[in-house]
Design a protein around this motif. Sequence first.
Motif, PDB file in Angstrom:
ATOM      1  N   THR A   1       0.838  -1.201   0.000  1.00 40.17           N
ATOM      2  CA  THR A   1       0.000   0.000   0.000  1.00 40.17           C
ATOM      3  C   THR A   1       0.864   1.239   0.000  1.00 40.17           C
ATOM      4  O   THR A   1       2.028   1.197   0.406  1.00 40.17           O
ATOM      5  CB  THR A   1      -0.908   0.025   1.241  1.00 40.17           C
ATOM      6  N   SER A   2       0.277   2.346  -0.433  1.00 36.56           N
ATOM      7  CA  SER A   2       1.038   3.596  -0.493  1.00 36.56           C
ATOM      8  C   SER A   2       1.206   4.225   0.887  1.00 36.56           C
ATOM      9  O   SER A   2       2.013   5.128   1.058  1.00 36.56           O
ATOM     10  CB  SER A   2       0.344   4.590  -1.429  1.00 36.56           C
ATOM     11  N   TYR A   3       0.425   3.783   1.869  1.00 33.23           N
ATOM     12  CA  TYR A   3       0.582   4.288   3.225  1.00 33.23           C
ATOM     13  C   TYR A   3       1.337   3.260   4.065  1.00 33.23           C
ATOM     14  O   TYR A   3       1.319   2.056   3.774  1.00 33.23           O
ATOM     15  CB  TYR A   3      -0.780   4.604   3.866  1.00 33.23           C
TER      16      TYR A   3
ATOM     17  N   ILE B   1       0.131   5.634   8.246  1.00 32.58           N
ATOM     18  CA  ILE B   1       0.864   6.869   7.941  1.00 32.58           C
ATOM     19  C   ILE B   1       0.811   7.062   6.428  1.00 32.58           C
ATOM     20  O   ILE B   1       1.452   6.320   5.684  1.00 32.58           O
ATOM     21  CB  ILE B   1       2.324   6.789   8.433  1.00 32.58           C
ATOM     22  N   PRO B   2       0.033   8.010   5.949  1.00 29.51           N
ATOM     23  CA  PRO B   2      -0.170   8.175   4.500  1.00 29.51           C
ATOM     24  C   PRO B   2       1.030   8.806   3.805  1.00 29.51           C
ATOM     25  O   PRO B   2       1.829   9.516   4.425  1.00 29.51           O
ATOM     26  CB  PRO B   2      -1.386   9.096   4.425  1.00 29.51           C
ATOM     27  N   GLY B   3       1.130   8.560   2.516  1.00 31.70           N
ATOM     28  CA  GLY B   3       2.138   9.239   1.715  1.00 31.70           C
ATOM     29  C   GLY B   3       1.805  10.716   1.600  1.00 31.70           C
ATOM     30  O   GLY B   3       0.649  11.080   1.433  1.00 31.70           O
TER      31      GLY B   3
ATOM     32  N   SER C   1       1.678   3.057  -7.084  1.00 27.64           N
ATOM     33  CA  SER C   1       1.859   1.805  -7.818  1.00 27.64           C
ATOM     34  C   SER C   1       2.400   2.037  -9.220  1.00 27.64           C
ATOM     35  O   SER C   1       2.814   1.096  -9.900  1.00 27.64           O
ATOM     36  CB  SER C   1       0.528   1.051  -7.904  1.00 27.64           C
ATOM     37  N   THR C   2       2.410   3.292  -9.669  1.00 22.85           N
ATOM     38  CA  THR C   2       2.980   3.637 -10.977  1.00 22.85           C
ATOM     39  C   THR C   2       4.475   3.920 -10.838  1.00 22.85           C
ATOM     40  O   THR C   2       4.867   4.780 -10.052  1.00 22.85           O
ATOM     41  CB  THR C   2       2.279   4.874 -11.573  1.00 22.85           C
ATOM     42  N   ALA C   3       5.293   3.201 -11.579  1.00 20.56           N
ATOM     43  CA  ALA C   3       6.742   3.397 -11.507  1.00 20.56           C
ATOM     44  C   ALA C   3       7.102   4.789 -11.999  1.00 20.56           C
ATOM     45  O   ALA C   3       6.698   5.201 -13.083  1.00 20.56           O
ATOM     46  CB  ALA C   3       7.456   2.339 -12.336  1.00 20.56           C
ATOM     47  N   THR C   4       7.868   5.523 -11.181  1.00 21.14           N
ATOM     48  CA  THR C   4       8.256   6.892 -11.493  1.00 21.14           C
ATOM     49  C   THR C   4       9.779   6.988 -11.578  1.00 21.14           C
ATOM     50  O   THR C   4      10.488   6.433 -10.744  1.00 21.14           O
ATOM     51  CB  THR C   4       7.742   7.856 -10.408  1.00 21.14           C
ATOM     52  N   THR C   5      10.266   7.706 -12.587  1.00 19.83           N
ATOM     53  CA  THR C   5      11.704   7.824 -12.798  1.00 19.83           C
ATOM     54  C   THR C   5      12.368   8.613 -11.680  1.00 19.83           C
ATOM     55  O   THR C   5      11.986   9.741 -11.391  1.00 19.83           O
ATOM     56  CB  THR C   5      12.001   8.497 -14.145  1.00 19.83           C
ATOM     57  N   MET C   6      13.368   7.997 -11.078  1.00 16.17           N
ATOM     58  CA  MET C   6      14.157   8.642 -10.044  1.00 16.17           C
ATOM     59  C   MET C   6      15.483   9.134 -10.602  1.00 16.17           C
ATOM     60  O   MET C   6      15.990  10.193 -10.210  1.00 16.17           O
ATOM     61  CB  MET C   6      14.412   7.667  -8.888  1.00 16.17           C
TER      62      MET C   6
END
Length: 221
Positions: free
Chosen positions: A113-115, A130-132, A159-164
């Motif tokens: 989960t994102s949290y 604890i939320p994002g 859940s979407t891959a983001t460029t770092m």
Amino acid sequence: MTKSTKIIAALGVAAGLGIAALPAGAIFAVTDPIFDYSSDTATSANVTVRLNVGEAIALKVSATDCLGDSDSTEAGVQSFTLSDAGSCTMNVSGGTNAVSGFDLKVAIADGATSYLKLAGSTTQTSQNSIPGQNGSAVAAGTAGWNLTGGALTNFAPTSTATTMLRTQGAKQLTTEVTYNFATGADQESGEYSTQLTYTIAPNTAGLTEATGHIVAEYPEA
């Protein structure tokens, strides 16, 4: 058989035995080329020496858990209380010899989960999660978490891959990633967690570099 015939026959046998006794390799030894001086008139020649290097790409993280002792698999994080804030830091490294470079991405892992979820909790509440918090720094008193690293600042993964981190050309790069946490005034006690997935792939042709907060580059630029 005349005397002379006998001598010739004897020499033939001796010669035959001599050839049979030679090492096999001697029969196929490299000999000097036979030149045709009417056509082989060159006074110089070009020879191409070639080497084929296979494409390689790799990813490495300095820790697999950002909680606990600061050893080879964990990046240390302070103990939290109510209305608290802190962070833990690790390194993420990528490298490739592809001429297009690489694209390093981060996302919430499948099934996570994102949290940050309190271990053992079944129903999500403001006290046990604890939320994002995307786009702004977390602050004590308001539960939230995010990360900063590469081209991302105070970023809440989804859940979407983001460029770092993105490169152009064959490179090896390391970026420092800091996970930022804050707890609320009524935060329940226990261990909170989620799971991230870092991926690396060849850079899509035409994309420009997103280097952000690179802390190390090999070889040095």
